[in-house]
Design an enzyme around this catalytic site. Sequence first.
Site, PDB file in Angstrom:
ATOM      1  N   ASP A 253       4.412  -8.116   6.313  1.00 58.50           N
ATOM      2  CA  ASP A 253       3.904  -8.650   5.779  1.00 58.50           C
ATOM      3  C   ASP A 253       4.142 -10.063   5.141  1.00 58.50           C
ATOM      4  O   ASP A 253       4.633 -10.128   4.120  1.00 58.50           O
ATOM      5  CB  ASP A 253       3.249  -7.404   5.064  1.00 58.50           C
ATOM      6  CG  ASP A 253       2.698  -6.502   4.832  1.00 58.50           C
ATOM      7  OD1 ASP A 253       1.529  -6.423   5.868  1.00 58.50           O
ATOM      8  OD2 ASP A 253       3.053  -5.304   4.625  1.00 58.50           O
TER       9      ASP A 253
ATOM     10  N   ASP B 202      -4.203   0.071   8.284  1.00 60.10           N
ATOM     11  CA  ASP B 202      -3.417  -0.575   7.188  1.00 60.10           C
ATOM     12  C   ASP B 202      -3.495  -0.469   5.677  1.00 60.10           C
ATOM     13  O   ASP B 202      -4.949  -1.480   5.296  1.00 60.10           O
ATOM     14  CB  ASP B 202      -2.835  -2.210   7.438  1.00 60.10           C
ATOM     15  CG  ASP B 202      -1.821  -2.345   6.675  1.00 60.10           C
ATOM     16  OD1 ASP B 202      -0.868  -2.014   6.292  1.00 60.10           O
ATOM     17  OD2 ASP B 202      -1.656  -3.287   6.600  1.00 60.10           O
TER      18      ASP B 202
HETATM   19  C1  DX5 Z   1      -1.461  -4.903   2.436  1.00 60.94           C
HETATM   20  C2  DX5 Z   1      -0.717  -4.905   3.581  1.00 60.94           C
HETATM   21  C3  DX5 Z   1      -0.353  -3.515   3.570  1.00 60.94           C
HETATM   22  C4  DX5 Z   1       0.605  -3.069   2.956  1.00 60.94           C
HETATM   23  C5  DX5 Z   1       0.571  -1.579   2.545  1.00 60.94           C
HETATM   24  O1  DX5 Z   1      -1.659  -6.557   1.890  1.00 60.94           O
HETATM   25  O2  DX5 Z   1      -0.491  -5.270   4.392  1.00 60.94           O
HETATM   26  O3  DX5 Z   1       0.570  -3.682   5.008  1.00 60.94           O
HETATM   27  O4  DX5 Z   1       2.135  -2.650   2.744  1.00 60.94           O
HETATM   28  O5  DX5 Z   1       0.876  -0.966   2.076  1.00 60.94           O
HETATM   29  P1  DX5 Z   1       0.724   0.684   1.493  1.00 60.94           P
HETATM   30  O6  DX5 Z   1       0.832   1.632   2.960  1.00 60.94           O
HETATM   31  O7  DX5 Z   1       1.719   1.490  -0.082  1.00 60.94           O
HETATM   32  O8  DX5 Z   1      -1.387   1.277   1.227  1.00 60.94           O
HETATM   33 ZN    ZN Z   2      -0.061  -4.992   5.913  1.00 58.15          ZN
END
Ligand code: DX5
Ligand code: ZN
Length: 224
Positions: free
Chosen positions: A36, A182
């Site tokens: 990310d 996601d």
């Molecule tokens: C949020 C990111 C995600 C995040 C997901 O902006 O794009 O990829 O890391 O994390 P969780 O699974 O904890 O929501």
């Molecule tokens: Zn992400």
Amino acid sequence: MSKFIVAPSILTANFLDLKTDLNKLEQANIEWIHYDVMDYNFVPNLSFGPKILSDIVEKYNFKMDLHLMVKIVNLSVEDYLKPFLLKNVEQITIHFEALDDEQIFNFIDFCKKNKIRSSISINPDTEVKDIEKYLNQIDNVLIMSVHPGFGGQSFISNSLKKIELLNFLRDLNKFNYSIQVDGGINEDTFKLVQDAKVDMIVAGSYLVGSNVTNLNERVKKLEG
Ligand code: DX5
Ligand code: ZN
């Protein structure tokens, strides 16, 4: 993309001890890592850039799934992306809301030229129809089921109808994109997205971090 994929996001790792988390993921037979990238402009957070990515791919063989939550200003799309063109970078996602139309088409061209899977993401407040004109050209659509910027948020269920619509449009038009989701995925919400039919799940806080003591079990759960 043929089989169902679980791609852990390393955003919630302890960066001082990233190796420990990456080793754990490797031992759990994880094939893809979701990376990310945040810019403090498109999203209210700043994460990491090409340097850490380069260190990771030098040592590990994960396929890298880059999620760019960034605006691109004062640089061409190509110049912005070039430093990310590293070993095992298989897919790059940009955000529909962050780039203009010309930038999005430049991004798709860049991916084609460099044999990388091109992917477009939409936020919880954006509709599938807004990206309809790109659907015949891209390899993946990433549906955000949280507002981008942070791990550990709760799943937003309006993403389910978008996943269903993307499946419908893909069947109807014989499009080739895979469907990815996601945000907020855990052992409860993954069932909802599996029912709505996704090809790839991203999971951050559920799989990565010092509090995750039963990783293999959790990966198995998500793989269904
Ligand atoms: C949020 C990111 C995600 C995040 C997901 O902006 O794009 O990829 O890391 O994390 P969780 O699974 O904890 O929501
Ligand atoms: Zn992400």
